[in-house]
Design a protein around this motif. Sequence first.
Motif, PDB file in Angstrom:
ATOM      1  N   CYS A 222       0.825  -1.217   0.000  1.00 22.13           N
ATOM      2  CA  CYS A 222       0.000   0.000   0.000  1.00 22.13           C
ATOM      3  C   CYS A 222       0.857   1.265   0.000  1.00 22.13           C
ATOM      4  O   CYS A 222       1.951   1.293   0.549  1.00 22.13           O
TER       5      CYS A 222
ATOM      6  N   ASP B  52     -10.267  -0.372  -1.998  1.00 19.39           N
ATOM      7  CA  ASP B  52      -8.825  -0.192  -2.217  1.00 19.39           C
ATOM      8  C   ASP B  52      -8.277   1.124  -1.666  1.00 19.39           C
ATOM      9  O   ASP B  52      -7.133   1.488  -1.935  1.00 19.39           O
ATOM     10  N   GLU B  53      -9.088   1.852  -0.882  1.00 15.58           N
ATOM     11  CA  GLU B  53      -8.665   3.174  -0.436  1.00 15.58           C
ATOM     12  C   GLU B  53      -9.263   3.507   0.929  1.00 15.58           C
ATOM     13  O   GLU B  53     -10.411   3.199   1.206  1.00 15.58           O
TER      14      GLU B  53
ATOM     15  N   LYS C  75      -3.738   3.881  -0.155  1.00 12.63           N
ATOM     16  CA  LYS C  75      -4.238   3.234  -1.368  1.00 12.63           C
ATOM     17  C   LYS C  75      -3.545   1.890  -1.533  1.00 12.63           C
ATOM     18  O   LYS C  75      -2.322   1.810  -1.524  1.00 12.63           O
ATOM     19  N   CYS C  76      -4.354   0.843  -1.684  1.00 15.65           N
ATOM     20  CA  CYS C  76      -3.848  -0.514  -1.880  1.00 15.65           C
ATOM     21  C   CYS C  76      -4.411  -1.032  -3.199  1.00 15.65           C
ATOM     22  O   CYS C  76      -5.627  -1.193  -3.331  1.00 15.65           O
ATOM     23  N   LYS C  77      -3.543  -1.270  -4.173  1.00 12.88           N
ATOM     24  CA  LYS C  77      -3.988  -1.722  -5.481  1.00 12.88           C
ATOM     25  C   LYS C  77      -4.818  -3.002  -5.358  1.00 12.88           C
ATOM     26  O   LYS C  77      -4.380  -3.977  -4.747  1.00 12.88           O
ATOM     27  N   ASP C  78      -6.014  -2.968  -5.901  1.00 15.30           N
ATOM     28  CA  ASP C  78      -6.961  -4.087  -5.871  1.00 15.30           C
ATOM     29  C   ASP C  78      -7.318  -4.528  -4.453  1.00 15.30           C
ATOM     30  O   ASP C  78      -7.767  -5.649  -4.242  1.00 15.30           O
TER      31      ASP C  78
END
Length: 102
Positions: free
Chosen positions: A46, A93-94, A62-65
Amino acid sequence: MKTPPLVIVIILTVVTVNPLYADDDSHYGRYWQGGEWKEEYRDGPCEVKMESKPGKSKKEIKCKDGIGASWHGEWKKEFTDGRCKIKQEAKSDEFKEEVKCD
């Protein structure tokens, strides 16, 4: 008994250098000290962005997917903590948090 010079050098080094590493690991600690600062870093997969101004703080993760996210689901919260108003919003994802204090 005379102290060997190497022992004195080691003791002086430890006493001098150790305070440099004694850092408050809390990101929020800096918020309450006043002043302005911004910080961006990675926490696992993240991206974390933090920003603070006197009386106001923002944090965005923010963490992709959604991989690595420590929250679950989508939700919004607004509440007060002492003299501060806190808004939190989570998506898959956020995560966003905003703190405003009087």
